[in-house]
Write a protein that holds these residues in place. Sequence first.
Motif, PDB file in Angstrom:
ATOM      1  N   HIS A   1       0.907  -1.352  -0.002  1.00 32.07           N
ATOM      2  CA  HIS A   1       0.016  -0.038   0.023  1.00 32.07           C
ATOM      3  C   HIS A   1       0.804   1.124   0.122  1.00 32.07           C
ATOM      4  O   HIS A   1       0.766   2.213  -0.806  1.00 32.07           O
ATOM      5  N   THR A   2       1.900   1.248   0.825  1.00 34.42           N
ATOM      6  CA  THR A   2       2.620   2.517   0.700  1.00 34.42           C
ATOM      7  C   THR A   2       3.470   2.847  -0.599  1.00 34.42           C
ATOM      8  O   THR A   2       3.565   3.813  -0.951  1.00 34.42           O
ATOM      9  N   VAL A   3       4.009   1.645  -1.029  1.00 36.35           N
ATOM     10  CA  VAL A   3       4.685   1.878  -2.297  1.00 36.35           C
ATOM     11  C   VAL A   3       3.730   2.314  -3.479  1.00 36.35           C
ATOM     12  O   VAL A   3       4.073   3.216  -4.169  1.00 36.35           O
ATOM     13  N   ASP A   4       2.651   1.595  -3.477  1.00 36.66           N
ATOM     14  CA  ASP A   4       1.602   2.178  -4.411  1.00 36.66           C
ATOM     15  C   ASP A   4       1.008   3.453  -4.276  1.00 36.66           C
ATOM     16  O   ASP A   4       0.933   4.380  -5.247  1.00 36.66           O
ATOM     17  N   GLY A   5       0.942   4.201  -2.997  1.00 37.39           N
ATOM     18  CA  GLY A   5       0.535   5.366  -2.938  1.00 37.39           C
ATOM     19  C   GLY A   5       1.728   6.436  -3.223  1.00 37.39           C
ATOM     20  O   GLY A   5       1.319   7.278  -3.747  1.00 37.39           O
ATOM     21  N   PHE A   6       2.877   6.088  -2.785  1.00 43.51           N
ATOM     22  CA  PHE A   6       4.094   6.756  -3.219  1.00 43.51           C
ATOM     23  C   PHE A   6       4.153   6.659  -4.852  1.00 43.51           C
ATOM     24  O   PHE A   6       4.371   7.948  -5.466  1.00 43.51           O
ATOM     25  N   LEU A   7       4.153   5.561  -5.289  1.00 43.87           N
ATOM     26  CA  LEU A   7       4.290   5.702  -7.009  1.00 43.87           C
ATOM     27  C   LEU A   7       3.151   6.602  -7.576  1.00 43.87           C
ATOM     28  O   LEU A   7       3.193   7.447  -8.650  1.00 43.87           O
ATOM     29  N   LYS A   8       1.875   6.435  -7.141  1.00 45.01           N
ATOM     30  CA  LYS A   8       0.707   7.011  -7.952  1.00 45.01           C
ATOM     31  C   LYS A   8       0.840   8.603  -7.630  1.00 45.01           C
ATOM     32  O   LYS A   8       0.506   9.359  -8.638  1.00 45.01           O
ATOM     33  N   ILE A   9       0.770   8.910  -6.287  1.00 47.29           N
ATOM     34  CA  ILE A   9       0.881  10.433  -6.031  1.00 47.29           C
ATOM     35  C   ILE A   9       2.305  11.056  -6.451  1.00 47.29           C
ATOM     36  O   ILE A   9       2.366  12.414  -7.068  1.00 47.29           O
ATOM     37  N   GLY A  10       3.368  10.233  -6.514  1.00 45.48           N
ATOM     38  CA  GLY A  10       4.625  10.907  -6.967  1.00 45.48           C
ATOM     39  C   GLY A  10       4.418  11.092  -8.396  1.00 45.48           C
ATOM     40  O   GLY A  10       5.010  12.142  -8.947  1.00 45.48           O
ATOM     41  N   THR A  11       3.898  10.534  -9.151  1.00 48.56           N
ATOM     42  CA  THR A  11       3.380  10.514 -10.706  1.00 48.56           C
ATOM     43  C   THR A  11       2.706  11.760 -10.700  1.00 48.56           C
ATOM     44  O   THR A  11       2.834  12.578 -11.772  1.00 48.56           O
ATOM     45  N   VAL A  12       1.630  11.912 -10.138  1.00 51.20           N
ATOM     46  CA  VAL A  12       0.923  13.158 -10.221  1.00 51.20           C
ATOM     47  C   VAL A  12       1.686  14.413 -10.224  1.00 51.20           C
ATOM     48  O   VAL A  12       1.584  15.241 -10.723  1.00 51.20           O
TER      49      VAL A  12
ATOM     50  N   TRP B   1       5.866  14.648  -2.737  1.00 50.02           N
ATOM     51  CA  TRP B   1       4.609  14.291  -2.729  1.00 50.02           C
ATOM     52  C   TRP B   1       4.195  12.689  -2.530  1.00 50.02           C
ATOM     53  O   TRP B   1       3.728  12.339  -2.052  1.00 50.02           O
ATOM     54  N   GLY B   2       5.333  11.961  -3.207  1.00 50.35           N
ATOM     55  CA  GLY B   2       5.214  10.488  -2.966  1.00 50.35           C
ATOM     56  C   GLY B   2       5.506  10.083  -1.544  1.00 50.35           C
ATOM     57  O   GLY B   2       4.636   9.214  -0.920  1.00 50.35           O
ATOM     58  N   ALA B   3       6.396  10.755  -0.971  1.00 46.98           N
ATOM     59  CA  ALA B   3       6.535  10.092   0.610  1.00 46.98           C
ATOM     60  C   ALA B   3       5.553  10.507   1.435  1.00 46.98           C
ATOM     61  O   ALA B   3       5.161   9.697   2.342  1.00 46.98           O
ATOM     62  N   VAL B   4       4.866  11.559   1.235  1.00 43.85           N
ATOM     63  CA  VAL B   4       3.729  12.321   2.003  1.00 43.85           C
ATOM     64  C   VAL B   4       2.763  11.185   1.845  1.00 43.85           C
ATOM     65  O   VAL B   4       1.921  10.570   2.680  1.00 43.85           O
ATOM     66  N   ALA B   5       2.297  10.842   0.568  1.00 45.75           N
ATOM     67  CA  ALA B   5       1.288   9.874   0.146  1.00 45.75           C
ATOM     68  C   ALA B   5       1.547   8.503   0.689  1.00 45.75           C
ATOM     69  O   ALA B   5       0.676   7.772   1.434  1.00 45.75           O
ATOM     70  N   GLY B   6       2.790   8.094   0.563  1.00 44.95           N
ATOM     71  CA  GLY B   6       3.121   6.815   0.963  1.00 44.95           C
ATOM     72  C   GLY B   6       2.744   6.665   2.607  1.00 44.95           C
ATOM     73  O   GLY B   6       2.425   5.824   3.131  1.00 44.95           O
ATOM     74  N   LEU B   7       3.267   7.577   3.315  1.00 40.38           N
ATOM     75  CA  LEU B   7       3.137   7.741   4.753  1.00 40.38           C
ATOM     76  C   LEU B   7       1.806   7.801   4.884  1.00 40.38           C
ATOM     77  O   LEU B   7       1.146   6.829   5.984  1.00 40.38           O
ATOM     78  N   TYR B   8       0.710   8.384   4.448  1.00 43.06           N
ATOM     79  CA  TYR B   8      -0.579   8.496   4.623  1.00 43.06           C
ATOM     80  C   TYR B   8      -1.319   7.263   4.528  1.00 43.06           C
ATOM     81  O   TYR B   8      -1.814   6.666   5.393  1.00 43.06           O
ATOM     82  N   VAL B   9      -0.803   6.511   3.151  1.00 38.18           N
ATOM     83  CA  VAL B   9      -1.660   5.487   2.875  1.00 38.18           C
ATOM     84  C   VAL B   9      -1.289   4.353   3.806  1.00 38.18           C
ATOM     85  O   VAL B   9      -2.091   3.518   4.149  1.00 38.18           O
ATOM     86  N   GLY B  10       0.052   4.113   4.037  1.00 41.49           N
ATOM     87  CA  GLY B  10       0.702   3.408   5.145  1.00 41.49           C
ATOM     88  C   GLY B  10       0.101   3.241   6.488  1.00 41.49           C
ATOM     89  O   GLY B  10      -0.461   2.431   7.060  1.00 41.49           O
ATOM     90  N   MET B  11      -0.201   4.702   6.700  1.00 38.50           N
ATOM     91  CA  MET B  11      -0.663   5.016   8.139  1.00 38.50           C
ATOM     92  C   MET B  11      -2.111   4.512   8.282  1.00 38.50           C
ATOM     93  O   MET B  11      -2.586   3.856   9.249  1.00 38.50           O
ATOM     94  N   GLU B  12      -2.925   4.927   7.172  1.00 36.56           N
ATOM     95  CA  GLU B  12      -4.326   4.621   7.086  1.00 36.56           C
ATOM     96  C   GLU B  12      -4.457   2.818   6.995  1.00 36.56           C
ATOM     97  O   GLU B  12      -5.447   2.642   7.724  1.00 36.56           O
ATOM     98  N   TYR B  13      -3.814   2.444   6.227  1.00 35.48           N
ATOM     99  CA  TYR B  13      -3.890   0.669   6.130  1.00 35.48           C
ATOM    100  C   TYR B  13      -3.513   0.217   7.601  1.00 35.48           C
ATOM    101  O   TYR B  13      -4.083  -0.599   8.082  1.00 35.48           O
ATOM    102  N   GLY B  14      -2.411   0.797   8.265  1.00 32.27           N
ATOM    103  CA  GLY B  14      -2.025   0.284   9.685  1.00 32.27           C
ATOM    104  C   GLY B  14      -3.223   0.492  10.756  1.00 32.27           C
ATOM    105  O   GLY B  14      -3.594  -0.573  11.425  1.00 32.27           O
ATOM    106  N   VAL B  15      -3.755   1.707  10.763  1.00 34.96           N
ATOM    107  CA  VAL B  15      -4.952   2.016  11.587  1.00 34.96           C
ATOM    108  C   VAL B  15      -6.149   1.199  11.382  1.00 34.96           C
ATOM    109  O   VAL B  15      -6.705   0.444  12.253  1.00 34.96           O
ATOM    110  N   GLU B  16      -6.334   0.807   9.963  1.00 33.16           N
ATOM    111  CA  GLU B  16      -7.484  -0.320   9.642  1.00 33.16           C
ATOM    112  C   GLU B  16      -7.273  -1.526  10.030  1.00 33.16           C
ATOM    113  O   GLU B  16      -8.095  -2.070  10.628  1.00 33.16           O
ATOM    114  N   ARG B  17      -5.970  -2.063  10.044  1.00 32.33           N
ATOM    115  CA  ARG B  17      -5.729  -3.198  10.588  1.00 32.33           C
ATOM    116  C   ARG B  17      -5.947  -3.123  12.169  1.00 32.33           C
ATOM    117  O   ARG B  17      -6.276  -4.476  12.809  1.00 32.33           O
TER     118      ARG B  17
END
Length: 146
Positions: free
Chosen positions: A28-39, A77-93
């Motif tokens: 999830h973290t890598v996916d968020g990094f790549l997608k938002i980094g590309t934006v 942007w990718g680092a911030v997005a990766g951090l957020y997506v990873g945090m959200e996934y972790g909180v969900e778990r």
Amino acid sequence: MPSKTFAGSLSSPKVDVVIDTGNPLLNHTVDGFLKIGTVAVAKTIVEETYHVVQRGSLSKHNLEDALKKMCKEGAYWGAVAGLYVGMEYGVERVRGTRDWKNAMVAGAVTGAIVSAVSKSKGEKVVMDAITGGAVATGVEIIKYLT
């Protein structure tokens, strides 16, 4: 009475790159990094193209500066997005449920971490945490309404 109607839809092509690291959190973290980094890279390309058109010329120096800016913006942007997506996934778990509260907590923690890393102190970190939580919660509410 005759009537005319028009119906149609507009959709964009979907490109999905999947990198399997063997760990769902890291995926999830890598996916968020790549997608938002590309934006961010795309945003920078458009900005730099605008500046080239405005100046009316392109030099090797301008091209090098644009490339550096694309890398910097994409990584940030990718680092911030990766951090957020990873945090959200972790909180969900941890919570065992998927709802807006995960986004709120992940946004607040991400806002605080990004603020602290950028050398902010005290009240500024708290305000950035509140902003991060509010923005993430707002996005979840909008997704729910649409």
